[in-house]
Design an enzyme around this catalytic site. Sequence first.
Site, short mmCIF file in Angstrom:
data_model
loop_
_atom_site.label_atom_id
_atom_site.label_comp_id
_atom_site.label_asym_id
_atom_site.label_seq_id
_atom_site.Cartn_x
_atom_site.Cartn_y
_atom_site.Cartn_z
N GLY A 20 0.81 -1.22 0.00
CA GLY A 20 0.00 0.00 0.00
C GLY A 20 0.84 1.26 0.00
N ASN A 25 -2.47 5.84 -6.33
CA ASN A 25 -2.59 4.63 -7.14
C ASN A 25 -3.63 3.75 -6.44
OD1 ASN A 25 -2.24 1.91 -7.86
ND2 ASN A 25 -0.03 2.08 -8.13
N ASN A 110 8.70 2.88 -15.84
CA ASN A 110 9.21 3.94 -14.97
C ASN A 110 10.71 3.86 -14.77
OD1 ASN A 110 6.40 2.92 -13.23
ND2 ASN A 110 6.47 4.91 -14.24
N ARG A 138 10.15 4.10 -4.48
CA ARG A 138 10.58 4.13 -5.87
C ARG A 138 11.84 5.00 -6.04
NH1 ARG A 138 6.92 2.56 -10.47
NH2 ARG A 138 8.96 1.65 -10.78
N GLU A 174 9.09 10.37 -13.92
CA GLU A 174 8.63 8.98 -13.82
C GLU A 174 8.91 8.19 -15.08
OE1 GLU A 174 6.58 7.66 -10.93
OE2 GLU A 174 7.38 9.39 -9.86
N HIS A 250 -0.15 8.10 -13.62
CA HIS A 250 0.78 8.27 -14.75
C HIS A 250 -0.06 8.43 -16.01
CE1 HIS A 250 3.98 5.66 -12.52
NE2 HIS A 250 4.35 6.92 -12.46
N ASN A 363 -1.16 -4.12 -7.82
CA ASN A 363 -0.34 -3.01 -7.33
C ASN A 363 -0.38 -1.83 -8.29
OD1 ASN A 363 0.81 -2.97 -4.80
ND2 ASN A 363 2.53 -4.29 -5.34
N CYS A 369 2.96 -0.97 -18.04
CA CYS A 369 3.87 -0.57 -16.96
C CYS A 369 5.06 -1.50 -16.89
CB CYS A 369 3.18 -0.66 -15.60
SG CYS A 369 1.76 0.38 -15.43
O1 SUG Z 1 4.62 3.53 -8.88
N1 SUG Z 1 2.98 0.64 -7.70
C1 SUG Z 1 3.62 1.34 -8.80
C2 SUG Z 1 2.91 1.04 -10.10
C3 SUG Z 1 3.64 1.61 -11.28
C4 SUG Z 1 2.87 1.49 -12.54
N2 SUG Z 1 3.61 2.02 -13.60
C5 SUG Z 1 3.10 2.70 -14.68
N3 SUG Z 1 1.88 3.16 -14.67
N4 SUG Z 1 3.89 2.94 -15.66
C6 SUG Z 1 3.63 2.86 -8.53
O2 SUG Z 1 2.65 3.36 -7.99
C7 SUG Z 1 2.81 -0.17 -5.42
C8 SUG Z 1 3.69 -0.86 -4.40
C9 SUG Z 1 2.95 -1.29 -3.19
O3 SUG Z 1 1.96 -0.64 -2.82
O4 SUG Z 1 3.37 -2.30 -2.58
C10 SUG Z 1 3.57 0.53 -6.53
O5 SUG Z 1 4.69 0.97 -6.30
#
Ligand code: SUG
Length: 445
Positions: A20, A25, A110, A138, A174, A250, A363, A369
């Site tokens: 989370g 997201n 990313n 990240r 990103e 994104h 996630n 992605c």
């Molecule tokens: O950065 N999720 C990533 C998902 C990235 C998706 N990438 C693109 N749309 N290109 C983010 O939000 C969730 C990890 C966690 O909650 O355990 C996470 O990092």
Amino acid sequence: MKHVEANFDGLVGPTHNYAGLSLGNVASQHNAHATSNPREAAQQGLAKMASLRNLGLVQGVLAPQERPDLATLRRLGFTGSDARVLSQAAAQAPAVLAACYSASSMWTANAATVSPSADTFDGRVHFTPANLTNKFHRSLEPEVTGRILRAVFSDEHHFCHHRHLPEHDSFGDEGAANHTRLCADYGQAGVELFVYGRSAFDPSRPAPSRYPARQTLEASQAIARLHGLDSDSCVFIQQNPAVIDQGVFHNDVIAVGNGNVLFYHQQAFLDTQTARHEIREKFGDGELHFIEVPTAEVSLQDAVQTYLFNTQLVSLPSGQMALIAPTECRDNPAVAAYLARLTGLETPIRHVYFMDVKQSMRNGGGPACLRLRVALSDTELAAVNPACLLDEALQLRLGQWIDKHYRDRLSIDDLRDPALITESRAALDELTQILKLGTIYPFQR
Ligand code: SUG
């Protein structure tokens, strides 16, 4: 000379879990602390790579990062042996430990922004790793991402690697998730679209109010400068702040482009007409397709839940285009109906293939992605580390490697188990040999 667009997918790492961590997201927040299945996640990703290769596309593999990130935990004051660092962090700062355990490097859209040689001033392919400053978990990625990219694209004659942008939210970047390239042919100069969420230095511009805008205009402009792009071939477009506030963290959650097609939701951009006009002007004379999906047909909520726009839009060897969509799109009546209609329209998109990447989707990571696109000429492709290009033997080997090393369940409580460190290192050590990457991980240095 022949040119192709290769997809480099991130292999899902052995510590894939649901912590989370990503405000804004929706899927990440919704599935916080669910139990994950890293083995299934990695196999789903590998199956997607194999399907694209079977469609006749060039498919590459990018290694995951070492997690937990013990160096960061030590930097934050946890001391002693690895096991002690882990137990202290688990007791005193479990949320920080979870962040240092994230397998988020799997989402290689990313990892970096990439400009093909046809667009750049020196005729080389340019890479800038994303700094990913907006989320702590990240922000741990860019240094090692840079190392991995250099190990795959090592020939300086063809490839130019930049350092990630300064680590401050003003230059939040990103990577390719907010970047699309339109072109008549992969070998010809194209139009590079940079989509940003806010301006860091011009407070008069609109910005989202509920969720963060992760990409700034100033970051996108810096990337265009670094890559030596012609300003007549760049378009900077502001994302609609209202959709960021509804979970579009994104641009690749709401738009995707390839070749001469831009496929996007009606609400994706702040000023669609101006953006279309500028793209049209800069694209030149060739045929160009804007496929705008109306809210009346697909609501924003359905788009976010199904990841209709996080499909990979690919050009097949036949010249026709296909969408590689998550199975969630097939299971949603409105989206399935739209897709069935789309392939019958007069556009280059003729096929839709559905892939099960549910472990990643939970996630917030869909098919697009999971991949970094790199357009390459024959000669550039020949200069790529061949051990990272998927063929049948590598597919088989990686499948066995996953089954040998990965757990089939991981809960937040499991993150305190020191055995997970040893298991992950053993897996990654073997992987660097399979992919011939040299010593890229901190534990190998
Ligand atoms: O950065 N999720 C990533 C998902 C990235 C998706 N990438 C693109 N749309 N290109 C983010 O939000 C969730 C990890 C966690 O909650 O355990 C996470 O990092």
